[in-house]
Structures are given as C-alpha cells and as structure tokens.
Design an enzyme around this catalytic site. Structure first.
Site, PDB file in Angstrom:
ATOM      1  CG  ASP A 129      -2.325   0.253   0.964  1.00  0.00           C
ATOM      2  OD1 ASP A 129      -2.625   1.366   0.490  1.00  0.00           O
ATOM      3  OD2 ASP A 129      -3.142  -0.633   1.210  1.00  0.00           O
ATOM      4  CG  ASP A 231      -4.991   5.181   0.818  1.00  0.00           C
ATOM      5  OD1 ASP A 231      -5.865   4.306   0.863  1.00  0.00           O
ATOM      6  OD2 ASP A 231      -5.012   6.217   1.523  1.00  0.00           O
ATOM      7  CD  GLU A 285      -9.039   3.970  -1.930  1.00  0.00           C
ATOM      8  OE1 GLU A 285      -9.926   3.517  -1.219  1.00  0.00           O
ATOM      9  OE2 GLU A 285      -8.226   4.820  -1.525  1.00  0.00           O
ATOM     10  CG  HIS A 360      -8.978  -2.261   3.858  1.00  0.00           C
ATOM     11  ND1 HIS A 360      -8.743  -2.242   2.486  1.00  0.00           N
ATOM     12  CD2 HIS A 360      -8.662  -1.025   4.302  1.00  0.00           C
ATOM     13  CE1 HIS A 360      -8.304  -1.050   2.151  1.00  0.00           C
ATOM     14  NE2 HIS A 360      -8.243  -0.283   3.220  1.00  0.00           N
ATOM     15  CG  ASP A 361     -11.562   1.071   2.954  1.00  0.00           C
ATOM     16  OD1 ASP A 361     -11.093   0.994   4.102  1.00  0.00           O
ATOM     17  OD2 ASP A 361     -10.982   1.661   2.018  1.00  0.00           O
TER      18      ASP A 361
HETATM   19  O1  ISL Z   1     -13.896   3.545   3.564  1.00  0.00           O
HETATM   20  C1  ISL Z   1     -14.521   4.363   2.924  1.00  0.00           C
HETATM   21  C2  ISL Z   1     -15.942   4.433   2.990  1.00  0.00           C
HETATM   22  O2  ISL Z   1     -16.338   4.027   4.213  1.00  0.00           O
HETATM   23  C3  ISL Z   1     -13.914   5.262   2.033  1.00  0.00           C
HETATM   24  O3  ISL Z   1     -14.485   6.466   2.081  1.00  0.00           O
HETATM   25  C4  ISL Z   1     -12.445   5.360   2.277  1.00  0.00           C
HETATM   26  O4  ISL Z   1     -12.156   6.260   3.277  1.00  0.00           O
HETATM   27  C5  ISL Z   1     -11.829   5.803   1.005  1.00  0.00           C
HETATM   28  O5  ISL Z   1     -12.117   4.824   0.087  1.00  0.00           O
HETATM   29  C6  ISL Z   1     -10.339   5.941   1.125  1.00  0.00           C
HETATM   30  O6  ISL Z   1      -9.811   4.724   1.562  1.00  0.00           O
HETATM   31  C7  ISL Z   1      -8.454   4.601   1.778  1.00  0.00           C
HETATM   32  O7  ISL Z   1      -7.914   5.698   2.469  1.00  0.00           O
HETATM   33  C8  ISL Z   1      -8.347   5.891   3.812  1.00  0.00           C
HETATM   34  C9  ISL Z   1      -8.307   4.605   4.639  1.00  0.00           C
HETATM   35  O8  ISL Z   1      -9.015   4.782   5.834  1.00  0.00           O
HETATM   36  C10 ISL Z   1      -8.892   3.437   3.894  1.00  0.00           C
HETATM   37  O9  ISL Z   1      -8.772   2.265   4.655  1.00  0.00           O
HETATM   38  C11 ISL Z   1      -8.190   3.344   2.585  1.00  0.00           C
HETATM   39  O10 ISL Z   1      -8.562   2.218   1.834  1.00  0.00           O
HETATM   40  C12 ISL Z   1      -7.432   6.912   4.388  1.00  0.00           C
HETATM   41  O11 ISL Z   1      -6.115   6.559   4.135  1.00  0.00           O
END
Ligand code: ISL
Length: 586
Positions: A129, A231, A285, A360-361
């Site tokens: 990541d 990310d 992402e 994981h989200d």
């Molecule tokens: O998880 C989300 C919705 O509930 C998304 O809004 C998420 O915050 C967004 O996709 C960004 O995700 C990534 O960056 C975030 C982190 O918390 C997430 O786990 C990651 O996948 C901040 O770094």
C-alpha cells in the site's frame, strides 16, 4: 441521517455514475497486450487480522510467513498487503509516521525481508500500500512543519494562516465535525486533512515532497517488491487557492477534491522517475474516478498507472443520501449488470480493468452481495466467486472471502474499532441524533469493521488467530466457517475458490476474451459470454434465492460444464437458488 455533507460525500464516492448507455458487446480485445498483472489474481491480506504469531492479539508479519503455504495453495499470484509501516494507528496504518520502518506491532524490517524472500520463494508476488495523500501528524515532516511558519518543512503540508480568515469549507471523512481544516495555535494556522485530524494532507505541489516520496518508493522497489496499490492517489493534487464550493451541490464535488489540476502531471512524473524503471504493477484506488476519465489514469500510452479500481459497484444498492446504508429491499440486479458491463466496455481497446466485491473498507462480500443465511451462504459465496473469476479484469479478492466469512454485525459501539464508525457515532451523539439507528446501519452493512474481523483458521480458541485477546472480536461462526474444516471438505467454499482460480488460470479466454452481456433485463440471472480465438465460454449466475430461468438463446445440449456450484452440475435453462454454471459452448 441526512445532510449536505452526506449528499456530497456519497456523490463524490460514487461519481463513477455517469449517464451513458452501456455497450452490450465490447469490441474485440484479442489485440490486448499480454501482461503478467492482467493474468494475475490478487489476494488482499489485512495484516492486522490475518495471523498473530506472538500472542499480542494483533496479526503480524511472522504470522503471514507462517501461513504462506496456505496462501500459495489458493493458486493466487499476487498478495496485496495493507499498510505495514510505522504508525500510531489512528486509522490502522493509513496514518504513517515513518515510511521506511515497520509498524512495531507487525515486527521488524528483518521480518519484512524474510516475508519478501518467502513470498518470492513460492513464486508469488507482493504489492504494498502506498499512502501518500497524507501521512501521520507524528511523522517528522509534520512535527517540523508545525513548529514555525518558516520551518523548511512548512510547505510539505497545506497550511492556511488564520489572519486570512477561515479557509473555504472542505469536508473530512473521519473528523468529528466533518471539518477538514484543523486549527493549530502554535503558528495560528489551519492545516488540511481530508481524513482524520491525525492524517494531514501532504502538499504535492511542492517538488521536494514529490522527490521524497519517489525516493521512498525506490527504497521498497529496490528491496524487490512487485508494485503498489495507491491509496486515494486521485486526490493528491489540490487547487491551493481552495476556492469556495458552491452553496448548492451540483455534482462538482470532485473538482474540488479529486482530479486536481496537476494529478496527471504528478503521475507521469512518478512513472518517469520510478515506476517505468521496474517490472512492477500499479493500481490506483480510484476514488471519484468515472468511466469517462479512468483512461486518463490507465491508458498505457499516457504512461501513468496500470489499473484503477472504481467505487461505482461498491456504492450501488445503498439508500440515496444516507451514509452507506444498504437498501433493505436489496439491490436491483439489472442496474448491477449495467455497471459492470459499462466498466468492461471502457477497457475494450485500451487500459485494463479491475474487479472486486469487498475489501478492508467494505462489508463482507457474501453478506453484501449474496446471502449469508445458513441455507445460501455457501452457494452464494461460490456464485460471487464465479463472477469475479470470469470477468475481463484483474480480480482483487479479500482474505476470508474464500471461506465465505460473513459480517460480524456488532450491536454495541464498544465493539467497534474503526475511526470512521467511532467518529461518526460521536458526531451524531454531539448533535443529539439517533445513535441507535446509526449502529443499526453500521451493523447491517455500513461498518468497515464487518470486514476486518480475524481470519478464521480453525475451530480453536479465537479461531486459531491468536493465543491472546484479539484486537477486534472474532466472528463466533468460526466454529463451522474455518480453514481447517473447509480444507478437508472437497465441496467447501474454499475448495471451490481454488478450483475457480485454477480454471481462470488455465483458460486464457477467461482473462483476455471479449465479454458480451446477455439478457440484460433478466432481474435474477446475470449471463454473459467470453470469447477468444473462436473459443466461447458461457457464464450463468443466479443472483436470487428462487429458481430462475435463463434466456441466452444458446442450445445447451452440447455444452460442456467446466464448473458449477451445485453437486453434479449439468447444463440447464433453469438455475436453482444462487446457482453458478460455467459452460464451454463450442
Ligand atoms: O472507507 C470508505 C468508505 O467508508 C472510504 O471512504 C475510504 O475512506 C476511502 O475509500 C479511502 O480509503 C483509503 O484511504 C483511507 C483509509 O481509511 C482506507 O482504509 C483506505 O482504503 C485513508 O487513508
């Protein structure tokens, strides 16, 4: 729970929704350049929840090493590791305090080197990541930056001096007040944080920042890693005048957040200076990215990234203007098919797609998109796996989904660990809102913690994940849903996943073949043909808990079954609940 904030935030996440009729048949893709990352299945490991080797209740790198033979046995090619860097864990590692050190709970750099060697020894690859839109407020860059307005690191972040007044509103995902500007009295200025207030946004407009990041990327690539999952890379570039957003939302959220003025310049620079020098893969992402602009990121001629994953599928089926609340009536399959068909058609000539149904989200795949009741959990898990492994796109498969792991559905706020849930709960509480309704929504699908419970290895205390107390509760259904018992059962979800991966790997038509959607208006069945050099494969999937009739126009009498999720699968125009059939039709 409605608010302007939620409307714009939801719209932003889902801004892939552009009205355009989808091509039911994608043009030939036989000319698509072959690449290892197009042919790979990616398996995502959330290290915190995978395997704990030292009894502190937190998964770690040595734990992953212990389980690499299992990972290899799945037949996958690439492991994606969520962040393992030093971090105070405000957002489980998405807040990095040192990009070139390992999180102490996860182990040491020596453990990482061992992990990397063991991964490569097994012929697997690993992507890491890359979290560079923001870092931690405990990173030395930010510690220095906040000291004074003249500190050499000041411009590593976005500061707004308070004598200019409060900057125009920007919304933060994880802030209790949804405010992305935090006031720091030390220098009488606000700093920008699109996520939590411990996650200050880095200032990519500063060339020095970019050079630091590129150097750090080379550090990991020189160690031999095989690529990066980037990310929220789409939001790194900002209009630093931070203009006011319109009072009434008119769909322009992304102009203020994503696709900033220089995002493509920076990605080209990254490609030129780093990515192009290695045989690696990169995947963005793709927050806020739509079918209309995704090729700007992944068209190979533009020399930016290889792939991006979109949010349009993930946001589908939620109630409008509510925060991640699945529609209790379920989702409409016709719209679902439209989304995945449209995303396929974008990459018919250029670029390459990705496909996933959980990470994981997100909540667990089977609970969200299938049916986790005892009668249908296994059938629907296998059916969804069939979908992911037969589409023209690189599949990203989340650990535990190969067992059919389900949402944990916590009832109490005390059980949740995620900053998103905790801070949103606090916000609602502060505003005198309905916290019970919020928990209900989180439980029914919205909570990211639903997908973060520990891997279920065996019917042993704590599912064999840890000898201590896990950082988040283990799903009590580990008694029956676990690797040990599924490994022994030839008909298990796990063994079906292995067979499905193998099928994809042995049939180039499933990777590169043209995709044609059939019977688009069928409300229960998703059916399509994959075709390459005269070879044709028909995929029939029943997404519903009732029998349903397929309507493909194909004579199935001579079709050969490649795989099916019921015992003794046979070609049929009538599919049983959640039945999946993959047929060779020539
Ligand atoms: O998880 C989300 C919705 O509930 C998304 O809004 C998420 O915050 C967004 O996709 C960004 O995700 C990534 O960056 C975030 C982190 O918390 C997430 O786990 C990651 O996948 C901040 O770094």
């Amino acid at each position: 729970m409605k608010s302007f904030f939620l409307t714009v935030l939801t719209a932003f996440l889902l801004s892939g929704v552009t009205i355009r009729s989808f091509g039911q048949q994608s043009p030939g893709s036989e000319g698509t350049e072959k690449k290892w990352w197009k042919e790979s299945v990616v398996y995502q490991i959330y290290p915190r929840s995978f395997k704990d080797s030292d009894g502190d209740g937190i998964g770690d790198l040595k734990g992953i090493v212990q389980k690499l033979d299992y990972v290899k046995s799945l037949g996958i090619d690439v492991i994606w590791l969520n962040p393992i860097y030093a971090s105070p864990n405000a957002d489980n590692g998405y807040d990095i305090s040192d990009y070139q050190a390992i999180m102490k709970e996860f182990g040491t750099m020596a453990d990482f080197d061992l992990l990397l060697a063991e991964i490569h020894k097994r012929g697997l690859k690993v992507i890491m990541d890359l979290v560079v839109n923001h870092c931690s407020d405990e990173h030395i860059w930010f510690q220095e930056s906040r000291k004074s307005r003249t500190n050499p690191y000041r411009d590593y972040f976005h500061w707004w001096n308070a004598e200019r007044g409060k900057p125009a509103a920007r919304y933060s995902f994880f802030d209790v007040n949804n405010d992305a500007w935090k006031y720091d009295s030390l220098t009488n200025a606000y700093y920008l944080h699109y996520f939590g207030d411990k996650q200050p946004d880095l200032n990519w407009e500063n060339p020095q920042v970019r050079q630091e990041i590129f150097k750090m990327m080379r550090f990991w690539l020189d160690k031999g890693i095989d690529g990066f999952r980037m990310d929220v890379i789409t939001i790194i570039s900002k209009d630093t005048s931070f203009p006011a957003m319109p009072a009434v939302y008119q769909g322009q959220w992304d102009k203020f957040y994503a696709n900033g003025p220089h995002v493509h310049d920076y990605l080209k620079e990254m490609n030129r200076e780093v990515l192009s020098k290695y045989n690696i893969m990169s995947v963005a992402e793709g927050m806020g990215v739509s079918t209309q602009d995704v090729l700007n990121f992944v068209d190979a001629d533009r020399k930016e990234l290889n792939m991006a994953y979109h949010f349009e599928g993930m946001g589908y089926g939620y109630l409008p203007n509510e925060w991640k609340t699945p529609d209790p009536k379920g989702y409409d399959l016709v719209g679902f098919k439209k989304i995945y068909s449209r995303w396929d058609s974008v990459f018919a000539e250029k670029g390459w797609g990705t496909i996933y149904l959980g990470n994981h989200d997100q909540p667990r795949m089977v609970t969200r998109w299938g049916n986790d009741s005892p009668a249908y959990r296994e059938y629907s898990s296998k059916m969804l796996t069939t979908f992911l492994m037969t589409m023209r796109a690189t599949p990203y498969y989340y650990f535990g989904d190969e067992l059919g792991m389900t949402n944990i559905k916590f009832n109490k706020i005390q059980d949740y660990r995620d900053i998103e849930t905790l801070n949103m709960y606090q916000k609602i509480k502060n505003e005198g809102g309905d916290t019970l309704a919020f928990i209900q929504n989180q439980k029914n699908g919205g909570a990211r913690d639903n997908g973060r419970t520990p891997m279920q290895w065996a019917n042993q205390p704590q599912a064999g994940f840890t000898s201590g107390t896990p950082w988040i509760k283990v799903n009590p259904n580990f008694v029956t849903i676990n690797v040990e018992s599924e490994d022994r059962d030839p008909g298990s979800v796990l063994n079906y996943f292995r067979r499905m991966v193998k099928l994809r790997k042995t049939k180039p038509v499933l990777i590169y073949g043209k995709y044609t959607l059939l019977d688009p208006d069928n409300p229960s069945i998703y059916s399509y043909v994959r075709e390459l050099n005269g070879k044709k494969i028909l995929v029939l999937l029943n997404f519903k808990s009732q029998d349903a009739r397929v309507n493909t126009g194909f004579d199935l009498s001579k079709a050969k079954v490649l795989i099916g999720n019921y015992k003794n699968p046979a070609p049929s125009q009538l599919l049983r609940p959640y039945e999946a059939l993959v047929l060779e039709i020539n």
